[in-house]
Design a protein around this motif. Structure first.
Motif, mmCIF file in Angstrom:
data_model
loop_
_atom_site.group_PDB
_atom_site.id
_atom_site.type_symbol
_atom_site.label_atom_id
_atom_site.label_comp_id
_atom_site.label_asym_id
_atom_site.label_seq_id
_atom_site.Cartn_x
_atom_site.Cartn_y
_atom_site.Cartn_z
ATOM 1 N N GLU A 205 -19.240 -5.043 -33.890
ATOM 2 C CA GLU A 205 -19.189 -6.445 -34.308
ATOM 3 C C GLU A 205 -20.432 -6.792 -35.116
ATOM 4 O O GLU A 205 -21.557 -6.514 -34.691
ATOM 5 C CB GLU A 205 -19.124 -7.368 -33.086
ATOM 6 N N ARG A 206 -20.213 -7.427 -36.253
ATOM 7 C CA ARG A 206 -21.344 -7.860 -37.066
ATOM 8 C C ARG A 206 -22.080 -8.981 -36.328
ATOM 9 O O ARG A 206 -21.478 -9.992 -35.970
ATOM 10 C CB ARG A 206 -20.862 -8.356 -38.430
ATOM 11 N N PRO A 207 -23.383 -8.821 -36.092
ATOM 12 C CA PRO A 207 -24.109 -9.855 -35.352
ATOM 13 C C PRO A 207 -24.471 -11.039 -36.228
ATOM 14 O O PRO A 207 -24.442 -10.966 -37.459
ATOM 15 C CB PRO A 207 -25.368 -9.123 -34.874
ATOM 16 N N ALA A 208 -24.822 -12.131 -35.578
ATOM 17 C CA ALA A 208 -25.233 -13.348 -36.281
ATOM 18 C C ALA A 208 -26.235 -14.093 -35.418
ATOM 19 O O ALA A 208 -26.130 -14.085 -34.182
ATOM 20 C CB ALA A 208 -24.026 -14.237 -36.569
ATOM 21 N N ALA A 209 -27.189 -14.730 -36.058
ATOM 22 C CA ALA A 209 -28.237 -15.429 -35.317
ATOM 23 C C ALA A 209 -27.694 -16.642 -34.567
ATOM 24 O O ALA A 209 -28.324 -17.119 -33.620
ATOM 25 C CB ALA A 209 -29.353 -15.856 -36.270
ATOM 26 N N TRP A 210 -26.525 -17.143 -34.986
ATOM 27 C CA TRP A 210 -25.991 -18.302 -34.261
ATOM 28 C C TRP A 210 -25.481 -17.926 -32.870
ATOM 29 O O TRP A 210 -25.290 -18.792 -32.027
ATOM 30 C CB TRP A 210 -24.903 -18.994 -35.074
ATOM 31 N N LEU A 211 -25.256 -16.650 -32.604
ATOM 32 C CA LEU A 211 -24.785 -16.231 -31.283
ATOM 33 C C LEU A 211 -25.860 -16.409 -30.210
ATOM 34 O O LEU A 211 -25.611 -17.070 -29.196
ATOM 35 C CB LEU A 211 -24.292 -14.784 -31.341
ATOM 36 N N TYR B 22 -27.032 -5.832 -42.271
ATOM 37 C CA TYR B 22 -25.736 -5.783 -41.615
ATOM 38 C C TYR B 22 -25.413 -7.073 -40.869
ATOM 39 O O TYR B 22 -24.319 -7.233 -40.355
ATOM 40 C CB TYR B 22 -25.689 -4.615 -40.624
ATOM 41 N N TRP B 23 -26.375 -7.965 -40.782
ATOM 42 C CA TRP B 23 -26.171 -9.221 -40.059
ATOM 43 C C TRP B 23 -25.485 -10.242 -40.969
ATOM 44 O O TRP B 23 -25.602 -10.200 -42.186
ATOM 45 C CB TRP B 23 -27.517 -9.794 -39.598
ATOM 46 N N PHE B 24 -24.773 -11.177 -40.327
ATOM 47 C CA PHE B 24 -24.219 -12.299 -41.075
ATOM 48 C C PHE B 24 -25.351 -13.140 -41.649
ATOM 49 O O PHE B 24 -26.404 -13.314 -41.027
ATOM 50 C CB PHE B 24 -23.378 -13.202 -40.166
ATOM 51 N N SER B 25 -25.118 -13.691 -42.822
ATOM 52 C CA SER B 25 -26.027 -14.668 -43.411
ATOM 53 C C SER B 25 -25.513 -16.066 -43.116
ATOM 54 O O SER B 25 -24.334 -16.275 -42.834
ATOM 55 C CB SER B 25 -26.128 -14.475 -44.921
ATOM 56 N N SER B 26 -26.401 -17.017 -43.192
ATOM 57 C CA SER B 26 -26.033 -18.419 -43.017
ATOM 58 C C SER B 26 -26.535 -19.163 -44.240
ATOM 59 O O SER B 26 -27.714 -19.533 -44.328
ATOM 60 C CB SER B 26 -26.662 -18.988 -41.738
ATOM 61 N N GLY B 27 -25.626 -19.345 -45.209
ATOM 62 C CA GLY B 27 -26.059 -19.932 -46.473
ATOM 63 C C GLY B 27 -27.075 -19.022 -47.126
ATOM 64 O O GLY B 27 -26.864 -17.815 -47.240
ATOM 65 N N PRO B 28 -28.226 -19.570 -47.523
ATOM 66 C CA PRO B 28 -29.237 -18.739 -48.183
ATOM 67 C C PRO B 28 -30.100 -17.947 -47.201
ATOM 68 O O PRO B 28 -30.965 -17.181 -47.621
ATOM 69 C CB PRO B 28 -30.089 -19.779 -48.921
ATOM 70 N N TYR B 29 -29.860 -18.133 -45.911
ATOM 71 C CA TYR B 29 -30.704 -17.492 -44.901
ATOM 72 C C TYR B 29 -30.083 -16.166 -44.465
ATOM 73 O O TYR B 29 -28.963 -16.134 -43.960
ATOM 74 C CB TYR B 29 -30.898 -18.416 -43.699
ATOM 75 N N HIS B 30 -30.827 -15.095 -44.632
ATOM 76 C CA HIS B 30 -30.310 -13.763 -44.355
ATOM 77 C C HIS B 30 -31.057 -13.148 -43.167
ATOM 78 O O HIS B 30 -32.278 -13.253 -43.073
ATOM 79 C CB HIS B 30 -30.472 -12.858 -45.580
ATOM 80 N N ASP C 267 -32.813 -16.024 -40.850
ATOM 81 C CA ASP C 267 -31.927 -16.893 -40.089
ATOM 82 C C ASP C 267 -32.270 -16.867 -38.607
ATOM 83 O O ASP C 267 -32.123 -17.873 -37.910
ATOM 84 C CB ASP C 267 -30.469 -16.482 -40.292
ATOM 85 N N ILE C 268 -32.746 -15.747 -38.104
ATOM 86 C CA ILE C 268 -33.179 -15.673 -36.711
ATOM 87 C C ILE C 268 -34.333 -16.638 -36.468
ATOM 88 O O ILE C 268 -34.360 -17.387 -35.484
ATOM 89 C CB ILE C 268 -33.590 -14.233 -36.348
ATOM 90 N N ARG D 211 -31.293 -7.935 -27.836
ATOM 91 C CA ARG D 211 -30.124 -7.100 -27.528
ATOM 92 C C ARG D 211 -29.322 -6.815 -28.792
ATOM 93 O O ARG D 211 -28.920 -5.672 -29.048
ATOM 94 C CB ARG D 211 -29.247 -7.805 -26.486
ATOM 95 N N LEU D 212 -29.097 -7.848 -29.611
ATOM 96 C CA LEU D 212 -28.353 -7.657 -30.852
ATOM 97 C C LEU D 212 -29.130 -6.785 -31.843
ATOM 98 O O LEU D 212 -28.536 -5.989 -32.569
ATOM 99 C CB LEU D 212 -28.027 -9.012 -31.480
ATOM 100 N N CYS D 213 -30.435 -6.936 -31.843
ATOM 101 C CA CYS D 213 -31.256 -6.115 -32.744
ATOM 102 C C CYS D 213 -31.209 -4.643 -32.343
ATOM 103 O O CYS D 213 -31.232 -3.750 -33.208
ATOM 104 C CB CYS D 213 -32.701 -6.603 -32.735
ATOM 105 N N GLU D 214 -31.139 -4.384 -31.061
ATOM 106 C CA GLU D 214 -31.034 -3.000 -30.604
ATOM 107 C C GLU D 214 -29.693 -2.398 -31.018
ATOM 108 O O GLU D 214 -29.615 -1.226 -31.394
ATOM 109 C CB GLU D 214 -31.192 -2.940 -29.087
ATOM 110 N N GLU D 215 -28.650 -3.220 -30.962
ATOM 111 C CA GLU D 215 -27.323 -2.739 -31.339
ATOM 112 C C GLU D 215 -27.200 -2.565 -32.848
ATOM 113 O O GLU D 215 -26.557 -1.629 -33.330
ATOM 114 C CB GLU D 215 -26.253 -3.720 -30.839
ATOM 115 N N THR D 216 -27.808 -3.493 -33.609
ATOM 116 C CA THR D 216 -27.722 -3.459 -35.075
ATOM 117 C C THR D 216 -29.107 -3.760 -35.645
ATOM 118 O O THR D 216 -29.441 -4.914 -35.935
ATOM 119 C CB THR D 216 -26.697 -4.487 -35.598
#
Length: 277
Positions: free
Chosen positions: A45-51, A100-108, A112-113, A90-95
């Protein structure tokens, strides 16, 4: 909220023979193929900072409520920081690759984290402010067993289909003495009231409480939505929804529903042969 993350991970594995949930049904209706890849194949699963932001806000809200609302704002912020760091790591260890992470608008990725760490702290502040200044009369309902109805686990049987879940909150106040389900949202407003309807049925079957409304507390605005009417969501209607989904899963019917808007933010898009984005 120590058990919430473990429950979510287990929910992903309850794909075929175990139980159903509002989140499972919601994902299946969005795209059955996404459901299959996510919950049965369990692909990357592609991770995202909003999770981690959402999980950490929920954990801070629960800790504040379980303290009897005696926890200071600084202490609630610290709960958020620890939770956000734990789930992000945890997400950083996985990915570990940011691209490979989702972006949020201009924040990559990493940007975004950092941004969502701040946004989550702001939402915790809004939560505490709402319940101490704006609407202190709104409190978490206490179950007959004496437990605060915060992250309240439930299990119901809908004509042979077991359904489990957690109610974020069950709220009550003097002006509206009948408790009602309230779900905390740190992102966008959900499209419908089905999740609240499932919670209403759980309150009816487990506690004999006839619920007619529910709402979402929105972290972005710092207040709840207008009440959603739930009277049309009868036990029979909710049961039918789960039976249709359960039958399709057991029969292996996973029709893809590719749409650019949906596929763009699908966490399993990289493994999907039908992705439209």
């Amino acid at each position: 909220m120590p058990g919430r993350r473990a429950a979510q991970l287990h929910d992903r594995k309850a794909a075929v023979t175990d139980y159903r949930s509002a989140s499972q049904l919601g994902e299946f209706k969005l795209c059955p193929e996404r459901y299959r890849l996510h919950r049965i194949e369990r692909v990357w699963e592609r991770p995202a900072a909003w999770l981690p932001q959402g999980l950490a806000v929920h954990e801070a809200a629960e800790a504040w409520e379980r303290s009897g609302r005696t926890m200071s704002l600084d202490e609630a912020h610290e709960v958020y920081r620890e939770s956000y760091t734990k789930h992000t790591n945890r997400l950083c260890e996985e990915t570990p690759r940011w691209d490979y992470w989702f972006s949020s608008g201009p924040y990559h990725g990493e940007a975004d984290i950092e941004r969502r760490h701040r946004l989550g702290l702001e939402q915790v502040t809004r939560y505490v402010h709402y319940y101490t200044v704006t609407a202190p009369q709104e409190v978490v309902w206490t179950t007959p067993a004496g437990d605060p109805a915060i992250e309240l686990g439930f299990e119901i049987n809908l004509d042979g289909v077991p359904v489990r879940g957690y109610l974020d909150q069950v709220t009550t106040c003097p002006a509206r003495p009948t408790p009602w389900p309230r779900d905390l949202k740190t992102g966008n407003l959900p499209g419908d009231a089905f999740q609240l309807a499932v919670y209403a049925i759980a309150l009816l079957l487990n506690y004999g409480i006839s619920v007619t409304i529910g709402d979402y507390w929105m972290g972005r605005s710092g207040k709840p939505t207008l009440p959603y009417a739930l009277t049309e969501w009868t036990v029979e209607r909710v049961t039918e929804e789960f039976h249709q989904m359960d039958a399709a899963v057991r029969a292996g019917r996973f029709e893809p529903k590719p749409e650019p808007a949906k596929c763009r933010f699908c966490p399993v898009q990289a493994s999907c042969a039908y992705a439209a984005a």
